[in-house]
Motif scaffolding. Structure first.
Motif, PDB file in Angstrom:
ATOM      1  N   ALA A   1      -6.524   3.548   4.780  1.00 39.88           N
ATOM      2  CA  ALA A   1      -6.319   4.745   3.680  1.00 39.88           C
ATOM      3  C   ALA A   1      -6.766   5.872   4.190  1.00 39.88           C
ATOM      4  O   ALA A   1      -6.329   6.919   3.931  1.00 39.88           O
ATOM      5  CB  ALA A   1      -6.990   4.218   2.642  1.00 39.88           C
ATOM      6  N   ASP A   2      -7.852   5.925   5.158  1.00 43.97           N
ATOM      7  CA  ASP A   2      -8.354   7.050   5.774  1.00 43.97           C
ATOM      8  C   ASP A   2      -7.461   7.869   6.896  1.00 43.97           C
ATOM      9  O   ASP A   2      -7.418   8.842   6.795  1.00 43.97           O
ATOM     10  CB  ASP A   2      -9.834   6.635   6.519  1.00 43.97           C
ATOM     11  CG  ASP A   2     -10.694   6.466   5.381  1.00 43.97           C
ATOM     12  OD1 ASP A   2     -10.681   6.694   4.340  1.00 43.97           O
ATOM     13  OD2 ASP A   2     -11.634   5.602   5.933  1.00 43.97           O
TER      14      ASP A   2
ATOM     15  N   ARG B   1      -4.033   7.090   7.290  1.00 47.22           N
ATOM     16  CA  ARG B   1      -2.636   7.430   6.618  1.00 47.22           C
ATOM     17  C   ARG B   1      -2.747   7.828   5.137  1.00 47.22           C
ATOM     18  O   ARG B   1      -1.498   8.373   4.573  1.00 47.22           O
ATOM     19  CB  ARG B   1      -1.683   6.452   6.785  1.00 47.22           C
ATOM     20  CG  ARG B   1      -1.422   6.238   8.084  1.00 47.22           C
ATOM     21  CD  ARG B   1      -0.203   7.389   8.579  1.00 47.22           C
ATOM     22  NE  ARG B   1       0.109   7.580   9.946  1.00 47.22           N
ATOM     23  CZ  ARG B   1      -0.118   8.490  10.749  1.00 47.22           C
ATOM     24  NH1 ARG B   1      -1.366   9.344  10.321  1.00 47.22           N
ATOM     25  NH2 ARG B   1       0.302   8.544  11.848  1.00 47.22           N
ATOM     26  N   GLY B   2      -3.868   7.822   4.229  1.00 46.99           N
ATOM     27  CA  GLY B   2      -3.638   8.284   3.023  1.00 46.99           C
ATOM     28  C   GLY B   2      -3.023   7.427   2.143  1.00 46.99           C
ATOM     29  O   GLY B   2      -2.502   7.829   1.137  1.00 46.99           O
ATOM     30  N   LEU B   3      -3.004   5.940   2.446  1.00 42.44           N
ATOM     31  CA  LEU B   3      -2.034   5.150   1.695  1.00 42.44           C
ATOM     32  C   LEU B   3      -3.133   4.672   0.312  1.00 42.44           C
ATOM     33  O   LEU B   3      -4.389   4.556   0.480  1.00 42.44           O
ATOM     34  CB  LEU B   3      -1.863   3.931   2.548  1.00 42.44           C
ATOM     35  CG  LEU B   3      -1.132   4.120   3.723  1.00 42.44           C
ATOM     36  CD1 LEU B   3      -0.566   2.548   4.437  1.00 42.44           C
ATOM     37  CD2 LEU B   3       0.257   4.896   3.215  1.00 42.44           C
ATOM     38  N   ASP B   4      -2.428   4.082  -0.425  1.00 39.45           N
ATOM     39  CA  ASP B   4      -3.234   3.804  -1.842  1.00 39.45           C
ATOM     40  C   ASP B   4      -3.158   2.235  -1.643  1.00 39.45           C
ATOM     41  O   ASP B   4      -2.156   1.450  -1.740  1.00 39.45           O
ATOM     42  CB  ASP B   4      -2.146   4.107  -3.064  1.00 39.45           C
ATOM     43  CG  ASP B   4      -2.985   3.535  -4.216  1.00 39.45           C
ATOM     44  OD1 ASP B   4      -3.910   2.977  -4.175  1.00 39.45           O
ATOM     45  OD2 ASP B   4      -2.353   3.754  -5.293  1.00 39.45           O
ATOM     46  N   VAL B   5      -4.415   1.754  -0.892  1.00 38.79           N
ATOM     47  CA  VAL B   5      -4.656   0.370  -0.625  1.00 38.79           C
ATOM     48  C   VAL B   5      -5.143  -0.371  -1.860  1.00 38.79           C
ATOM     49  O   VAL B   5      -5.525  -1.669  -1.755  1.00 38.79           O
ATOM     50  CB  VAL B   5      -5.564   0.355   0.300  1.00 38.79           C
ATOM     51  CG1 VAL B   5      -4.885   1.207   1.580  1.00 38.79           C
ATOM     52  CG2 VAL B   5      -6.930   0.930   0.273  1.00 38.79           C
TER      53      VAL B   5
ATOM     54  N   ALA C   1       0.853  -1.272  -0.177  1.00 30.66           N
ATOM     55  CA  ALA C   1      -0.022   0.082  -0.056  1.00 30.66           C
ATOM     56  C   ALA C   1       0.940   1.143   0.073  1.00 30.66           C
ATOM     57  O   ALA C   1       0.302   2.451   0.177  1.00 30.66           O
ATOM     58  CB  ALA C   1      -1.085   0.001   1.102  1.00 30.66           C
TER      59      ALA C   1
ATOM     60  N   PHE D   1      -7.494  -2.189   5.751  1.00 31.91           N
ATOM     61  CA  PHE D   1      -6.794  -1.488   4.970  1.00 31.91           C
ATOM     62  C   PHE D   1      -7.672  -0.101   4.195  1.00 31.91           C
ATOM     63  O   PHE D   1      -7.038   1.080   4.029  1.00 31.91           O
ATOM     64  CB  PHE D   1      -6.375  -2.288   3.866  1.00 31.91           C
ATOM     65  CG  PHE D   1      -4.892  -2.904   4.193  1.00 31.91           C
ATOM     66  CD1 PHE D   1      -3.769  -2.138   3.884  1.00 31.91           C
ATOM     67  CD2 PHE D   1      -4.885  -3.783   5.030  1.00 31.91           C
ATOM     68  CE1 PHE D   1      -2.378  -2.567   4.257  1.00 31.91           C
ATOM     69  CE2 PHE D   1      -3.457  -4.344   5.484  1.00 31.91           C
ATOM     70  CZ  PHE D   1      -2.561  -3.738   5.158  1.00 31.91           C
ATOM     71  N   GLU D   2      -9.073  -0.282   4.131  1.00 30.28           N
ATOM     72  CA  GLU D   2      -9.677   0.869   3.905  1.00 30.28           C
ATOM     73  C   GLU D   2      -9.746   2.055   5.008  1.00 30.28           C
ATOM     74  O   GLU D   2      -9.621   3.081   4.558  1.00 30.28           O
ATOM     75  CB  GLU D   2     -11.052   0.440   3.843  1.00 30.28           C
ATOM     76  CG  GLU D   2     -11.311  -0.411   2.461  1.00 30.28           C
ATOM     77  CD  GLU D   2     -12.768  -1.044   2.410  1.00 30.28           C
ATOM     78  OE1 GLU D   2     -13.385  -1.289   3.267  1.00 30.28           O
ATOM     79  OE2 GLU D   2     -13.016  -1.651   1.191  1.00 30.28           O
TER      80      GLU D   2
END
Length: 368
Positions: free
Chosen positions: A221-222, A224-228, A166, A217-218
């Motif tokens: 994403a919220d 840490r702003g990761l691209d999951v 991610a 992981f969703e």
């Protein structure tokens, strides 16, 4: 008198839990302050270097402070900090461990066996080490790792792999990695075992099961702003692979009747997965800890003999009761088995590995 003591062969006591937690960190020496029995049982399960004072009968009467200071002093000479885990006898004797170790850099974990089960000691050890969140740390904290668990190293590697997929990094792992990493834990936390949550940071969710991993992981994403996206795509593909293999099995065999024994979070995950993928009938779900805990060998035997499951997931104890029943190990001990490679129950690979083992166990036995 509490029910779970060091003498319980099925589920370790608080002293073992503390020693297990501490042994996962590099840069830390672990000393069990107790008798040889208090040392050899966790040492046989952990198979990692730990130390002990090995107090003898006279010291039970006259005190073991001198031996404790001598042993810890010798180990502290390596320059690494030392963690001392108190066992039942010194606790009952009322020894002043802090005074005995005056001038020596040491963490003292008061977790004698009579204070509870493994989880209690694990949490006491974490409390003594006092992990802290670094507000400037953008990495993720991996939580719930326990070196007494045969899956802990695989769970850690799978969590690290998914975070990397991610585009993220791992700041700290509890209980694993360098001790000093506990000073810079990331605020976002992924749980490999929710039953051993350290309580730090903001939980993103559990990695036990593919649906739970997707949700975690969703949430990550919220936080840490990761691209999951890559993780979610991999999870969907894994679900399809499991579905195809399960459908093929069910086209030739009836859904299995299953008995599941293990740590509570694992037992729940495994039971749910077998119902989800194989329409299994779970005739026994016996957690080792928490509400409805089953830690009696006689109770375990009775459950298996009364329900006659077609598949057993648990430890060597359950396998010994019904050695001809298809079996998959999901908790310790796993006696008589070589376990060199990292195995995981967490994350996407954890679900794939579980269903691999279950389907192969059922099919191998059917061919006999």
């Amino acid at each position: 008198m509490p029910e779970r003591l060091c003498s319980n062969p099925v589920w370790p006591c608080a002293m073992c839990g503390a020693a297990s937690c501490l042994s996962g960190f590099s840069g830390l020496d672990v000393v069990i302050h107790g008798s040889s029995g208090c040392y050899f049982y966790p040492a046989s399960l952990l198979q990692t270097p730990i130390h002990a004072t090995l107090i003898v009968e006279e010291e039970v009467i006259f005190g073991a402070e001198e031996r404790l200071r001598r042993v810890v002093g010798e180990i502290a000479g390596t320059g690494r900090p030392v963690a001392v885990v108190q066992s039942c006898v010194p606790a009952v004797m009322g020894e002043d461990i802090g005074k005995a170790l005056e001038g020596i850099e040491a963490f003292v974990v008061d977790s004698p066996g009579f204070t509870g089960g493994m989880e209690e000691g694990y949490r006491r050890a974490i409390s003594a080490l006092a992990p802290t969140v670094d507000p400037g740390e953008t990495g993720v904290t991996i939580d719930g790792l326990n070196p007494i668990d045969p899956f802990w190293r695989g769970n850690m590697l799978e969590a690290e792999r998914l975070v990397g997929a991610a585009g993220g990094t791992v700041a700290a792992a509890i209980a694993a990695g360098p001790l000093n990493s506990l000073r810079r834990c990331g605020a976002a936390v992924l749980q490999t075992n929710p039953g051993l949550a350290s309580g730090i940071g903001t939980p993103a969710g559990s990695l036990l099961g593919i649906p739970a991993t997707e949700t975690a992981f969703e949430r990550l994403a919220d936080l840490r702003g990761l691209d999951v996206g890559a993780v979610l795509d991999e999870a969907d593909a894994a679900e399809e692979r499991i579905g195809r293999a399960s459908d093929k099995f069910l086209s030739r065999s009836d859904p299995p009747t299953v008995a599941v024994f293990g740590e509570a979070a694992y037992a729940t995950f495994v039971s749910d997965a077998l119902v989800r993928y194989l329409d299994a009938e779970v005739v026994v779900r016996a957690p080792r800890n928490g509400e409805g805990a089953v830690t009696s060998l006689n109770a375990i035997r009775d459950m298996i003999l009364e329900t006659e499951p077609g598949l057993i997931l648990g430890s060597s104890f359950e396998h010994a009761v019904a050695p001809d029943v298809p079996y998959v190990g999901i908790t310790f001990p796993q006696r008589g088995r070589v376990r060199l490679r990292a195995r995981t129950l967490a994350g996407i690979e954890g679900s794939l590995s579980l269903m691999d083992d279950v389907l192969n166990a059922c099919q191998e036995t059917k061919r006999l």
